[in-house]
Structure formats: structure tokens, C-alpha cells
Design a protein around this motif. Structure first.
Motif, PDB file in Angstrom:
ATOM      1  N   LEU A  96       3.672  19.432  27.427  1.00  0.00           N
ATOM      2  CA  LEU A  96       2.629  20.333  27.283  1.00  0.00           C
ATOM      3  C   LEU A  96       1.529  19.694  28.287  1.00  0.00           C
ATOM      4  CD1 LEU A  96       0.795  22.130  24.693  1.00  0.00           C
ATOM      5  CD2 LEU A  96      -0.547  20.544  26.120  1.00  0.00           C
ATOM      6  N   THR A  97       1.065  20.482  29.132  1.00  0.00           N
ATOM      7  CA  THR A  97       0.066  19.919  29.924  1.00  0.00           C
ATOM      8  C   THR A  97      -1.330  20.677  29.871  1.00  0.00           C
ATOM      9  OG1 THR A  97       1.690  19.668  31.869  1.00  0.00           O
ATOM     10  CG2 THR A  97      -0.621  19.736  32.504  1.00  0.00           C
TER      11      THR A  97
ATOM     12  N   ASN B  39       5.860  23.542  28.878  1.00  0.00           N
ATOM     13  CA  ASN B  39       7.007  23.597  29.588  1.00  0.00           C
ATOM     14  C   ASN B  39       8.168  23.800  28.635  1.00  0.00           C
ATOM     15  OD1 ASN B  39       9.428  21.871  30.446  1.00  0.00           O
ATOM     16  ND2 ASN B  39       8.273  22.249  32.411  1.00  0.00           N
ATOM     17  N   ARG B  40       8.787  25.028  28.847  1.00  0.00           N
ATOM     18  CA  ARG B  40       9.771  25.332  27.577  1.00  0.00           C
ATOM     19  C   ARG B  40      11.059  24.755  27.649  1.00  0.00           C
ATOM     20  NH1 ARG B  40       8.353  30.065  25.104  1.00  0.00           N
ATOM     21  NH2 ARG B  40      10.043  29.499  23.445  1.00  0.00           N
ATOM     22  N   ALA B  41      11.710  24.651  26.530  1.00  0.00           N
ATOM     23  CA  ALA B  41      13.021  24.341  26.296  1.00  0.00           C
ATOM     24  C   ALA B  41      13.772  25.371  26.105  1.00  0.00           C
ATOM     25  CB  ALA B  41      12.993  23.133  25.186  1.00  0.00           C
ATOM     26  N   PRO B  42      15.288  25.076  26.065  1.00  0.00           N
ATOM     27  CA  PRO B  42      16.144  26.149  25.860  1.00  0.00           C
ATOM     28  C   PRO B  42      16.224  26.768  24.295  1.00  0.00           C
ATOM     29  CG  PRO B  42      17.217  24.256  27.392  1.00  0.00           C
ATOM     30  CD  PRO B  42      15.867  23.751  26.790  1.00  0.00           C
ATOM     31  N   VAL B  43      16.781  28.097  24.464  1.00  0.00           N
ATOM     32  CA  VAL B  43      16.739  28.766  23.153  1.00  0.00           C
ATOM     33  C   VAL B  43      17.993  29.288  22.995  1.00  0.00           C
ATOM     34  CG1 VAL B  43      15.577  30.455  21.725  1.00  0.00           C
ATOM     35  CG2 VAL B  43      14.058  29.337  23.256  1.00  0.00           C
ATOM     36  N   ALA B  44      18.637  29.501  21.922  1.00  0.00           N
ATOM     37  CA  ALA B  44      19.987  30.079  21.723  1.00  0.00           C
ATOM     38  C   ALA B  44      19.881  31.347  21.035  1.00  0.00           C
ATOM     39  CB  ALA B  44      20.727  29.196  20.911  1.00  0.00           C
ATOM     40  N   PHE B  45      20.570  32.489  21.498  1.00  0.00           N
ATOM     41  CA  PHE B  45      20.451  33.475  20.662  1.00  0.00           C
ATOM     42  C   PHE B  45      22.092  34.134  20.410  1.00  0.00           C
ATOM     43  CE2 PHE B  45      16.489  33.835  23.073  1.00  0.00           C
ATOM     44  CZ  PHE B  45      15.543  34.466  22.096  1.00  0.00           C
TER      45      PHE B  45
ATOM     46  N   PRO C   8      13.232  29.823  28.498  1.00  0.00           N
ATOM     47  CA  PRO C   8      12.213  30.758  28.657  1.00  0.00           C
ATOM     48  C   PRO C   8      11.090  30.196  30.034  1.00  0.00           C
ATOM     49  CG  PRO C   8      12.301  30.296  26.457  1.00  0.00           C
ATOM     50  CD  PRO C   8      13.328  29.357  27.144  1.00  0.00           C
ATOM     51  N   THR C   9      10.504  31.008  30.678  1.00  0.00           N
ATOM     52  CA  THR C   9       9.722  30.319  31.745  1.00  0.00           C
ATOM     53  C   THR C   9       8.559  29.920  30.881  1.00  0.00           C
ATOM     54  OG1 THR C   9       8.464  32.652  31.678  1.00  0.00           O
ATOM     55  CG2 THR C   9      10.243  32.437  33.467  1.00  0.00           C
ATOM     56  N   ASN C  10       7.632  29.007  31.574  1.00  0.00           N
ATOM     57  CA  ASN C  10       6.632  28.175  31.098  1.00  0.00           C
ATOM     58  C   ASN C  10       5.553  29.206  30.467  1.00  0.00           C
ATOM     59  OD1 ASN C  10       8.135  25.989  31.700  1.00  0.00           O
ATOM     60  ND2 ASN C  10       6.538  25.487  33.664  1.00  0.00           N
ATOM     61  N   ASN C  11       5.061  29.002  29.332  1.00  0.00           N
ATOM     62  CA  ASN C  11       4.068  29.830  28.971  1.00  0.00           C
ATOM     63  C   ASN C  11       2.335  29.154  29.029  1.00  0.00           C
ATOM     64  OD1 ASN C  11       6.117  30.639  26.273  1.00  0.00           O
ATOM     65  ND2 ASN C  11       5.243  31.890  27.622  1.00  0.00           N
ATOM     66  N   ASN C  12       1.727  29.920  29.652  1.00  0.00           N
ATOM     67  CA  ASN C  12       0.260  29.535  30.013  1.00  0.00           C
ATOM     68  C   ASN C  12      -0.909  30.321  29.130  1.00  0.00           C
ATOM     69  OD1 ASN C  12       0.655  28.183  32.567  1.00  0.00           O
ATOM     70  ND2 ASN C  12       1.944  29.719  32.805  1.00  0.00           N
ATOM     71  N   PHE C  13      -1.774  29.589  28.673  1.00  0.00           N
ATOM     72  CA  PHE C  13      -2.512  30.123  27.783  1.00  0.00           C
ATOM     73  C   PHE C  13      -4.190  29.540  28.264  1.00  0.00           C
ATOM     74  CE2 PHE C  13       1.251  29.071  25.458  1.00  0.00           C
ATOM     75  CZ  PHE C  13       1.489  30.274  24.964  1.00  0.00           C
ATOM     76  N   SER C  14      -5.123  30.017  27.524  1.00  0.00           N
ATOM     77  CA  SER C  14      -6.536  29.589  27.978  1.00  0.00           C
ATOM     78  C   SER C  14      -7.471  29.803  26.934  1.00  0.00           C
ATOM     79  CB  SER C  14      -6.996  30.483  29.236  1.00  0.00           C
ATOM     80  OG  SER C  14      -7.259  31.754  28.828  1.00  0.00           O
ATOM     81  N   ALA C  15      -8.650  28.983  26.878  1.00  0.00           N
ATOM     82  CA  ALA C  15      -9.771  29.117  26.001  1.00  0.00           C
ATOM     83  C   ALA C  15     -10.967  28.474  26.541  1.00  0.00           C
ATOM     84  CB  ALA C  15      -9.256  28.246  24.591  1.00  0.00           C
ATOM     85  N   TRP C  16     -12.089  29.350  25.981  1.00  0.00           N
ATOM     86  CA  TRP C  16     -13.546  28.704  26.692  1.00  0.00           C
ATOM     87  C   TRP C  16     -14.475  29.197  25.506  1.00  0.00           C
ATOM     88  CZ3 TRP C  16     -17.479  32.416  27.162  1.00  0.00           C
ATOM     89  CH2 TRP C  16     -17.112  33.678  27.244  1.00  0.00           C
ATOM     90  N   TYR C  17     -15.695  28.533  25.684  1.00  0.00           N
ATOM     91  CA  TYR C  17     -16.920  28.542  24.676  1.00  0.00           C
ATOM     92  C   TYR C  17     -18.130  28.347  25.729  1.00  0.00           C
ATOM     93  CZ  TYR C  17     -17.737  23.693  24.620  1.00  0.00           C
ATOM     94  OH  TYR C  17     -17.929  22.435  25.135  1.00  0.00           O
ATOM     95  N   ALA C  18     -19.032  28.803  25.198  1.00  0.00           N
ATOM     96  CA  ALA C  18     -20.616  28.702  25.428  1.00  0.00           C
ATOM     97  C   ALA C  18     -21.377  28.565  24.232  1.00  0.00           C
ATOM     98  CB  ALA C  18     -20.911  29.435  26.419  1.00  0.00           C
ATOM     99  N   GLN C  19     -22.344  27.481  24.286  1.00  0.00           N
ATOM    100  CA  GLN C  19     -23.293  27.531  23.032  1.00  0.00           C
ATOM    101  C   GLN C  19     -24.548  27.057  23.514  1.00  0.00           C
ATOM    102  OE1 GLN C  19     -20.595  24.884  20.628  1.00  0.00           O
ATOM    103  NE2 GLN C  19     -21.847  23.115  21.118  1.00  0.00           N
ATOM    104  N   ALA C  20     -25.630  27.320  22.639  1.00  0.00           N
ATOM    105  CA  ALA C  20     -26.800  27.110  23.290  1.00  0.00           C
ATOM    106  C   ALA C  20     -27.931  26.692  21.887  1.00  0.00           C
ATOM    107  CB  ALA C  20     -27.548  27.870  23.966  1.00  0.00           C
TER     108      ALA C  20
END
Length: 575
Positions: free
Chosen positions: A367-368, A393-399, A410-422
């Protein structure tokens, strides 16, 4: 006159002798006392010599005024020096102080110290959900439970030995998820900080990961850290994480790099305490996490902090013994290495431990993570924000298919997150920058609560918005595995992750009656968007359809999200 000075000297020597028991607290003090005793003996010899000399002068001339004057000067100077040494030795006694309720013992040179510390947080919360939530599957939090619990009960000891070494041993008897836990390690480490701005730390502790992590649990603006920062923090950091860290602290620069393993409470380490609820680990996670920040503008009224952070999970924890079947060879099997991105709403009173946003276990090689963050303080105003990106970075999966087991990656999965506070401190105090942690601390209360004197403590208003998006390829019809069984077909979209998109708005009021007591009120509006699971090997990505048609069915679009509102109150003591 000679008799008077001799009596004075003897009285001084007697005082030194009487203070000897009190000065014997340390080896250094004992050595000083012995040296003073020798000085007193030498001074007595000098007095006797002066008396003899004065007697000879009187015999020869009959005039003793010159000798008396010399004796006054000599004995006065030496006695003043002796008294100065006595004063210095008397300060060698260990000091015990109670500052803001914290008991601390230290030597005068601060080379040795020990301080007792505690943090107590008692939370009460009420959740409100729509009636539609009750019909959702159990994994979608149909019933968040209101109630109370001790979120944290920290008991710890920290201090310094031989000047260049510091230590911390902190244990937590509270807990999240509405349930207190047996005492467990929150932070236990040894640190060498004898190289100026550099420090080396080893043990089990929260390695530096971001600004919210640098803000201690008792100093956060809201009841809990924002979800994006907490998600990033717990990938390779968080409380009780086995780690080795190199830390650099300066008034305008902060940096840290850590090599980390599992948490003390993870995997096989938790089996004795948690029994069957803890999954064994056959190889600890290995990761590197780093953080750097810079204060380009610094002053009494204005401070601006900018920073970056990153995480690289070299190897996720091993869930199976080496060589055993795993998800890459056995359909539906347990992955040898998997990563789960998950974080509860920014309130942890619910005793069911529900999370509204979770990817589930993703077979993974690495994971990066990368992130940018900033914080700004101007007088009584404060603002903070951050953005994080995650790639698995995904590893192989069996079906299992009609033609046998099929292995896909599977191809690599990408996610995101953000915040703002005051926040805005109504009573005029300011949040303070602490360069030792690269984060800001609560205000120093200028007028503690005093019903007689008119002080009402410090009051703070705060707002926050966060967005944690754990969806990827949600509506993609590519990368499909089809398994046929009789009249039904199961379709798995193995690149699809429906972890949900969790958005939270929080408003808060903090009251600091004094420097160690705090009362906090939070209102949260939680919005969770999530597609309902299908029934297949992967409940988050699959769908089952009747018939033998070879066409790919439509991806399920039933929204299993919900809106939740919550109010919470915290009473806190931190010393």
C-alpha cells in the motif's frame, strides 16, 4: 572581638553539620558535604593561626588593632565563601512539585525526573437514524447504540534519566466502541535525545504521521480525530504500534521517519486477552511512515504550518502459514496478505463497533499513501486541512468458474479522503504551536473559572467537514468473472470496491474552566453513500442473477447509505 568571630565561625560550622542529614539525599550532595567539612576544618586552623599571630603582635607592641582588622577581613571573606557553598549544596535536594495537579520529582539539574500523568475522558452520546436504516443488512449499521463509556483512562509515568535519555510508559483502561477494555499499552518507549534537535525512539508508541496525530488525545479540537487523518494514522501508526523512529525538532522544522510493525494488540499478540476474537498473525506487517512540516511564518499572533506525509506498507500481515492455500489459489480462501481500509464515524460510543465506510479485506502486495496538510493560527482563530491519497497494489484472487479455478489479478485500487476544520476562541486566547510535536495545543486559560473573582475560563467554537471515499470502480462492468451453477450465475466484478463514501459535518463547543479540565459538546451529521452488497464470494462486489444468459447483468444500484445525526458530550481531566 576575636572571640566573637570565632563564635560566628563555630556557629556556621554547626549549621553545616546540622544540615548534613538533609543534604545526603544524593551521592553528589554527600560529596559536597564532605568537601565543606574539610573547608570548615581548614578555616578553623586559619583562625587559630591568626590568633597566635595576633598574640605575638600584642606582646611585641601592645597594639592589636591591625591584627583584629586583618582577622575580620580574612574570616568574613572565607565565611561568605563557605556560606555560598552551603547554599549551593542545600539546593542538591530532590525537588517535588505539583504543577497543574501533576506530581513531578526531579533533581536540581533536571538530569533525573519522573512525572505521573493521567487522562480521563467520559463520553455520552445519542444517535438518531432514519426508519429506513432498520431494514439494512447488519453490516450497514442498522442500529447504532446510544450510551456512555470511558473513552480513555490513561495512567502513565514519564521522565528523564542521565539527562540524555527520556522514557514514557502509558497504559489505557478505556476503550472505543462503547466498551472499556483491560489495561493495555498505549505508549511505552525509550528515547535518546542528547544530539540537539535529533532524537531516536524505540518501543510501542504512535509514530508521527500527521498533524492530528501530533495533537495528543487530550488536545484535539473535537471528541475524535477526523476520519481521513485517523485512517491514514492507523495504516502504519496509531497507539501501541511497534516502531523505531528518528525525529528532528526545531522551532520552524519538524521531521520524522519510522519503521513500524504490528500494534501490540494485533493478531497473535491479542490471543491471550481476546481469545477466539483475535485472528493470529504469522508474520507482522512491515512498513515505513514519514512526516515533514515547515513553519514559514512564526510569531506571537500568526503561525502558518505546511507539511507532507507518506506511508509505504512493505508487506501486509501474513494471515496464513507460509506455503498454505490462500486467496490466490483457493476460491473464497483467506488471503495470505490483505489490507482493510476502514474507520468508524468520528464518534465511538456505539457498542456494536459499526463502521459505515470499509473496503473489506483486499488481497494486497503493498500500500502506498501520500498526503499534504496545513494549519494556520491568527490570534484567536485557527484553521487546519489535509488531503490523503491511497493506492492498494492488489494481489491475485481465485474464482471458481464452470471451467475450473481461474486466477486473476485486480488492477490497483485508488481511494482518497480530505478534511477541513476551524475554531474560534471567544475569550481571546490562542492555540499555541508546539515545535516538539509539530502541532498546535489548546489555549492557555488566562482567566480560570472563579465564581468569586469573575473568571469563566476559555470558550471555543469549532466546525469541521470530512469526506472519506472508499469506492473504486463502483459502476464498472469490466473485469467480470462468471460462475454458473444450475439455473443461476454469479458475477464478480473483481476490480470493484464498494467501501462507501462517508461525509461528516461536525459543530462543537469547548469549555476550558482551567488548564486541566475540559467539557466538550459535539453535534454530527453523518451521510453515508453505499451500494448494497450482492451475494457471492465477495459480498462487496458480487451479484447473483437467475437464468443462464451470458450477458453481464446490471450492477446493483440499491443505495444502502443512510443519514445519521448524533449529539455527544465529553467530560475530561488531563494532568
Amino acid at each position: 572581638m576575636i572571640f566573637s568571630f570565632r563564635s560566628f565561625l563555630l556557629a556556621g560550622a554547626a549549621i553545616a553539620g546540622l544540615t548534613t542529614p538533609a543534604l545526603a539525599a544524593t551521592d553528589n550532595t554527600q560529596a559536597q558535604i564532605e568537601a565543606l567539612e574539610r573547608s570548615v576544618a581548614d578555616l578553623n586552623n586559619q583562625v587559630q593561626q591568626l590568633k597566635n599571630a595576633n598574640a605575638q603582635t600584642v606582646t611585641a607592641s601592645g597594639d592589636n588593632s591591625a591584627a583584629v582588622a586583618d582577622l575580620k577581613r580574612s574570616t568574613s571573606d572565607q565565611y561568605a565563601d563557605l556560606n555560598s557553598q552551603l547554599s549551593a549544596a542545600s539546593t542538591g535536594i530532590n525537588r517535588a512539585t505539583v504543577g497543574n495537579g501533576r506530581l513531578q520529582i526531579s533533581t536540581p539539574d533536571d538530569r533525573f525526573s519522573a512525572a505521573l500523568r493521567t487522562l480521563i475522558q467520559y463520553d455520552t452520546a445519542i444517535y438518531s437514524q432514519t426508519s429506513a436504516a432498520k431494514s439494512l443488512p447488519a453490516s450497514y449499521a442498522p442500529g447504532l447504540s446510544s450510551g456512555s463509556n470511558f473513552r480513555r483512562i490513561y495512567l502513565g509515568l514519564s521522565g528523564r534519566v542521565f539527562g540524555d535519555w527520556s522514557y514514557n510508559a502509558n497504559f489505557d483502561f478505556g476503550g472505543s466502541g462503547g466498551t472499556e477494555t483491560p489495561g493495555h499499552v498505549q505508549s511505552v518507549y525509550l528515547e535518546y535525545d542528547g544530539l540537539g534537535a535529533w532524537a531516536f525512539r524505540i518501543g510501542a508508541f504512535p509514530p508521527p504521521t500527521n498533524i492530528e496525530d501530533g495533537t495528543s488525545s487530550g488536545d484535539t479540537i473535537f471528541l475524535e480525530r477526523n476520519s481521513p487523518s485517523d485512517l491514514q494514522r492507523n495504516l502504519a501508526g496509531g497507539d501501541g504500534r511497534d516502531a523505531v523512529s528518528i525525529i528532528y525538532t526545531a522551532p520552524t522544522l519538524y521531521g520524522a521517519v519510522s519503521y513500524t510493525g504490528d500494534k501490540v494488540s494485533d493478531g497473535a499478540k491479542a490471543l491471550a486477552a481476546a481469545g477466539a476474537t483475535a485472528a493470529p498473525t504469522f508474520g507482522e506487517q512491515q512498513a515505513v511512515v514519514g512526516r515533514a512540516s515547515w513553519l514559514p511564518f512564526a510569531g506571537d499572533a500568526f503561525n502558518w504550518l505546511i507539511g507532507v506525509n507518506g506511508t509505504y506498507i512493505i508487506r501486509p500481515p501474513n494471515s496464513t502459514i507460509g506455503g498454505a492455500a490462500n486467496l490466490s489459489t483457493t476460491p473464497g480462501g483467506t488471503a495470505r496478505n490483505s489490507i482493510t481500509l476502514s474507520d468508524p464515524p468520528e464518534l465511538t460510543v456505539d457498542s456494536n463497533g459499526y463502521t459505515l465506510a470499509t473496503t473489506g479485506a483486499l488481497s494486497a502486495n503493498h500500500l502506498t499513501q501520500w498526503g499534504v496538510e496545513t494549519a494556520l493560527q491568527w490570534k484567536s482563530l485557527y484553521g487546519q486541512a489535509g488531503y490523503y491519497g491511497f493506492q492498494v497494489n492488489r494481489a491475485p484472487v481465485a474464482f471458481a468458474t464452470t471451467s475450473g479455478t481461474q486466477i486473476v489479478t485486480p488492477t490497483n485500487n485508488n481511494f482518497s479522503a480530505w478534511y477541513a476544520q476551524a475554531s474560534w476562541i471567544l475569550t481571546g486566547e490562542s492555540r499555541l504551536y508546539n515545535y516538539a510535536t509539530g502541532a498546535f495545543t489548546p489555549p492557555k486559560v488566562e482567566h480560570p473559572l472563579d465564581l468569586n473573582g469573575g473568571g469563566w475560563g476559555a470558550w471555543e467554537l469549532a466546525l469541521r467537514y470530512s469526506d472519506t471515499n472508499l469506492n473504486d470502480n463502483v459502476l464498472s462492468t469490466a473485469n467480470v468473472i462468471t460462475a454458473a451453477s444450475g439455473a443461476s450465475r454469479t458475477y464478480d466484478f473483481y476490480n470493484t470496491v464498494r467501501g462507501g463514501d462517508q461525509r461528516i459535518f461536525t459543530a462543537g463547543i469547548n469549555w476550558y474552566p482551567n488548564q486541566v479540565v475540559r467539557f466538550a459538546f459535539n453535534y454530527e451529521l453523518i451521510q453515508s453513500s453505499k451500494l448494497q452488497s450482492g451475494s457471492s464470494q465477495n459480498a462487496l462486489t458480487g451479484i447473483t442473477a437467475n437464468g443462464t444468459a451470458t450477458t453481464v447483468p446490471a450492477i446493483p444500484t440499491l443505495n444502502a447509505g443512510q443519514n445519521v445525526s448524533a449529539v455527544a458530550l465529553r467530560a475530561q481531566l488531563s494532568i
